[in-house]
Design a protein around this motif. Sequence first.
Motif, mmCIF file in Angstrom:
data_model
loop_
_atom_site.group_PDB
_atom_site.id
_atom_site.type_symbol
_atom_site.label_atom_id
_atom_site.label_comp_id
_atom_site.label_asym_id
_atom_site.label_seq_id
_atom_site.Cartn_x
_atom_site.Cartn_y
_atom_site.Cartn_z
ATOM 1 N N LEU A 1 74.517 33.792 -23.383
ATOM 2 C CA LEU A 1 75.121 34.506 -24.373
ATOM 3 C C LEU A 1 75.700 35.783 -23.622
ATOM 4 N N ASP A 2 76.761 36.391 -23.977
ATOM 5 C CA ASP A 2 77.458 37.463 -23.258
ATOM 6 C C ASP A 2 77.780 38.602 -24.487
ATOM 7 N N PRO A 3 77.226 39.733 -24.502
ATOM 8 C CA PRO A 3 77.701 40.667 -25.431
ATOM 9 C C PRO A 3 79.171 41.030 -25.191
ATOM 10 N N LEU A 4 79.856 41.020 -24.401
ATOM 11 C CA LEU A 4 81.322 40.867 -24.209
ATOM 12 C C LEU A 4 81.887 39.839 -24.447
ATOM 13 N N ALA A 5 81.421 38.687 -25.079
ATOM 14 C CA ALA A 5 82.356 37.468 -25.264
ATOM 15 C C ALA A 5 82.810 37.478 -26.649
ATOM 16 N N ARG A 6 83.961 36.779 -26.832
ATOM 17 C CA ARG A 6 84.517 36.637 -28.147
ATOM 18 C C ARG A 6 84.807 35.155 -28.154
ATOM 19 N N ARG A 7 84.079 34.133 -28.794
ATOM 20 C CA ARG A 7 84.015 32.948 -28.598
ATOM 21 C C ARG A 7 84.019 32.375 -30.106
ATOM 22 N N ASP A 8 84.477 31.163 -30.347
ATOM 23 C CA ASP A 8 84.338 30.378 -31.431
ATOM 24 C C ASP A 8 83.293 29.301 -31.458
ATOM 25 N N TYR A 9 82.427 29.175 -32.176
ATOM 26 C CA TYR A 9 81.393 28.092 -32.181
ATOM 27 C C TYR A 9 81.431 27.258 -33.378
ATOM 28 N N VAL A 10 81.119 26.229 -33.245
ATOM 29 C CA VAL A 10 80.933 25.086 -34.352
ATOM 30 C C VAL A 10 79.560 24.249 -34.197
ATOM 31 N N LEU B 1 90.801 21.054 -32.491
ATOM 32 C CA LEU B 1 89.411 20.882 -31.965
ATOM 33 C C LEU B 1 89.300 21.584 -30.708
ATOM 34 N N THR B 2 90.103 21.342 -29.791
ATOM 35 C CA THR B 2 89.820 21.920 -28.545
ATOM 36 C C THR B 2 89.857 23.405 -28.385
ATOM 37 N N SER B 3 90.388 24.180 -29.367
ATOM 38 C CA SER B 3 90.236 25.750 -29.269
ATOM 39 C C SER B 3 88.627 26.111 -29.487
ATOM 40 N N ILE B 4 87.926 25.268 -29.840
ATOM 41 C CA ILE B 4 86.268 25.692 -30.192
ATOM 42 C C ILE B 4 85.801 25.801 -28.823
ATOM 43 N N ASP B 5 85.245 26.965 -28.486
ATOM 44 C CA ASP B 5 84.646 27.106 -27.135
ATOM 45 C C ASP B 5 83.174 26.346 -26.855
ATOM 46 N N ARG B 6 82.297 26.199 -28.046
ATOM 47 C CA ARG B 6 81.213 25.453 -27.764
ATOM 48 C C ARG B 6 81.195 24.837 -29.182
ATOM 49 N N TRP B 7 80.646 23.523 -28.961
ATOM 50 C CA TRP B 7 80.137 22.672 -30.048
ATOM 51 C C TRP B 7 78.716 22.309 -30.020
ATOM 52 N N TYR B 8 77.817 22.730 -30.927
ATOM 53 C CA TYR B 8 76.259 22.505 -31.057
ATOM 54 C C TYR B 8 76.081 21.029 -31.898
ATOM 55 N N LEU B 9 75.583 20.273 -31.719
ATOM 56 C CA LEU B 9 75.107 18.888 -32.252
ATOM 57 C C LEU B 9 73.835 18.472 -32.504
ATOM 58 N N CYS B 10 72.998 18.523 -33.710
ATOM 59 C CA CYS B 10 71.780 18.208 -33.405
ATOM 60 C C CYS B 10 71.381 17.534 -35.024
ATOM 61 N N VAL C 1 88.451 16.921 -26.600
ATOM 62 C CA VAL C 1 87.331 17.886 -26.314
ATOM 63 C C VAL C 1 86.563 17.841 -25.100
ATOM 64 N N SER C 2 86.566 18.654 -24.359
ATOM 65 C CA SER C 2 85.945 18.552 -23.097
ATOM 66 C C SER C 2 84.403 18.307 -23.282
ATOM 67 N N ILE C 3 83.874 17.388 -22.736
ATOM 68 C CA ILE C 3 82.312 17.154 -22.793
ATOM 69 C C ILE C 3 81.527 18.052 -22.518
ATOM 70 N N GLU C 4 82.075 18.995 -21.712
ATOM 71 C CA GLU C 4 81.258 20.272 -21.118
ATOM 72 C C GLU C 4 81.022 21.302 -22.032
ATOM 73 N N ARG C 5 81.770 21.165 -23.326
ATOM 74 C CA ARG C 5 81.655 22.097 -24.191
ATOM 75 C C ARG C 5 80.954 21.633 -25.455
ATOM 76 N N ILE C 6 80.364 20.232 -25.287
ATOM 77 C CA ILE C 6 79.557 19.698 -26.366
ATOM 78 C C ILE C 6 78.062 19.711 -26.162
ATOM 79 N N HIS C 7 77.405 20.647 -26.813
ATOM 80 C CA HIS C 7 75.773 20.468 -26.712
ATOM 81 C C HIS C 7 75.322 19.557 -27.546
#
Length: 674
Positions: free
Chosen positions: A430-439, A528-537, A555-561
């Motif tokens: 995490l980065d306090p300066l970041a402005r991200r969209d998470y799903v 969907l590609t505008s989302i910075d990080r995806w979390y799936l559990c 969606v880049s596989i590198e953005r999918i956790h």
Amino acid sequence: MATTTRHPQPPAAASQHPVPDPGEQVPTLSWPVLGIFTGALAVFSASTWAALTGALPAIATIVASSATIFVLFTVLHDASHYSISSHRWVNVAFGRVAMFFVSPLISFKSFAFIHIEHHRNTNDGEHDPDHWVSSAPSWQLPIRFPAMDLPYIGFLIRNVRRRPRAEVLETAALMTFSLTVIVFAAFTGNLWTLAVIYLIPARVAMFVLAWWFDWLPHHDLADTQRENRYRATRNRVGSEWILTPLLLSQNYHLVHHLHPSIPFYRYVAAWQRNEEAYLERDSAISTVFGQQLDATQYREWKRLNGKLAALLPVRMPRSSAARHANTYPIPVKCVEPLTPSSVKVTFDVPDHLGDQFRFQAGQHLTIRHRIGGQEVRRNYSICTSATSGELAIGVRHIAGGMFSTFALETLRAGDVLELMTPTGSFGAPLDPLARRDYVAVAAGSGITPILSIIRTTMEIETESRFILFYGNRTAESTMFATELDELESRYADRLRIFHIRSDQAHHPAALRGRIDLAMVQQLLACDLTSIDRWYLCGPSDLVTTMRDDLAAEEVSIERIHLELFRGTTRSTDVAAFPESEVTITLSGAVHTVELAAGETVLESALRSSIDAPYACLGGACGTCKARITTGAVSMEQNLALTTAEVDAGYILTCQSHPTTPTVAVDYDSRADVW
């Protein structure tokens, strides 16, 4: 082979600055709120007695009762953000009582829902319920101010299918009761008495509340909360010696919208603590007389009126000091029921082990315990914020599950469990300066690590937004429902939660069924590609299918956790793997063992009585992670390591078969690789 990876983010713009921790935590009990609550009830009781006995003129009792209703709105307001107490039931109790005085036409839960929608959609004409007042032409304000609760009722009716049945029934009962009291008073000739005691004071208080809480902070501001949260609400400065107590600190309403969980009496302190950070983001400020001030003008105003406050840094969580997963006996602090089939287990980590049990959001614990003479090892994700100093897990009962049955039926505070230090890399830096969209997409107990990630992200990345799709059968089976409700209340403009129910007939049609990509796309309403990080559990079929569908949508596989609680069945074809000599470094000791053909590195270590860390044995948890320093191995599957970790030489020893005559692995090698 499935691999969790990380997507590097570009550096934050130079103009961005983190908003520091406001320095205010939700108290166990807010004594100032308790004080004004008790005082308001006492004054209202006295004014009611005076009205009934004729001890005071009607105008005096109307003024006194109006003032108490105005004050009780602040109690209601703080209760709706769960800032009166860290205990949820205390907030609900205060909120229900205060709501009955402010407007007995709707329930406290309904008001909280409406108010959170205001926070989420401030100045959005279509979706902000308070916009009815803040955008009104000046000639209509005297009419709209005292009727502020009417658009609330309309807003609630439009969204009634989104609300729990119990809440709707409570609101309907209150409306029926209120109308019955008015009709009864009219028929018995007591309508004027009721008007003096309550009806007129309620309208007077509503007029002032709409003026001071809605119109003054928001009128003539064009930005919505989603567009620019620093200019959707304003502070009013000047004459604060009278304005702050008179408005109960709502002259610092911007602070409330930035940090909704801060108690009202700490708004000014939070502003002073972080003033420069807010000014650098061009916060909306005006004087008491309505003159707009930019940052330069405000600083000049401050130069003439006082000293600038200092800026304090953001708290960042640190990782465990353990070089590999070590096991310690840890007592249980408490066991709290979440649903009929799940519990939250909180641990009382001794001070001297605090550094060992620090964790990053998304990590998990391995529990080792003997039940009925048999040793069991189970992996459970941590559900608390990485900045909270609290260590807790969520356990859902599994039919026939040895430990989950024990946790629900037998485990009690004071019991001691063998706990491994935190492991896993589901979360991301995490980065306090970041402005991200998470799903995040979670189902059932898959919410556990997601909850930790949401909590930590909302605290540290103050400009990021999060959307959660959480699937369960029913509301009653939803783990951490109250915690999620509180989080959405506190981060209303940045956190949105969609509860998907598969077995609840009255649930809205768009939120009914099982989560799939089509449902997510429809509710997300963005690329969907505008989302910075995806979390799936969650269950493996949900997680793997969602990952594959997202990848198919580019969606880049590198953005999918992704996080799986257990791996798939290992292959039984091990003939291709040769015998090998394995050197194992663990806790500073070096061991050399002979590995039989087809064995994994972990199996050879355990067969040689080396207490190597492990949990799931399926390549899903990452507990057995080590670094390969000599030779080469082949991993059957990897559901836990990131690409960066694999590139750095880390392996899952439970899945690794040597492919060279000699292999050396080091469990002590620390891997803070993202």
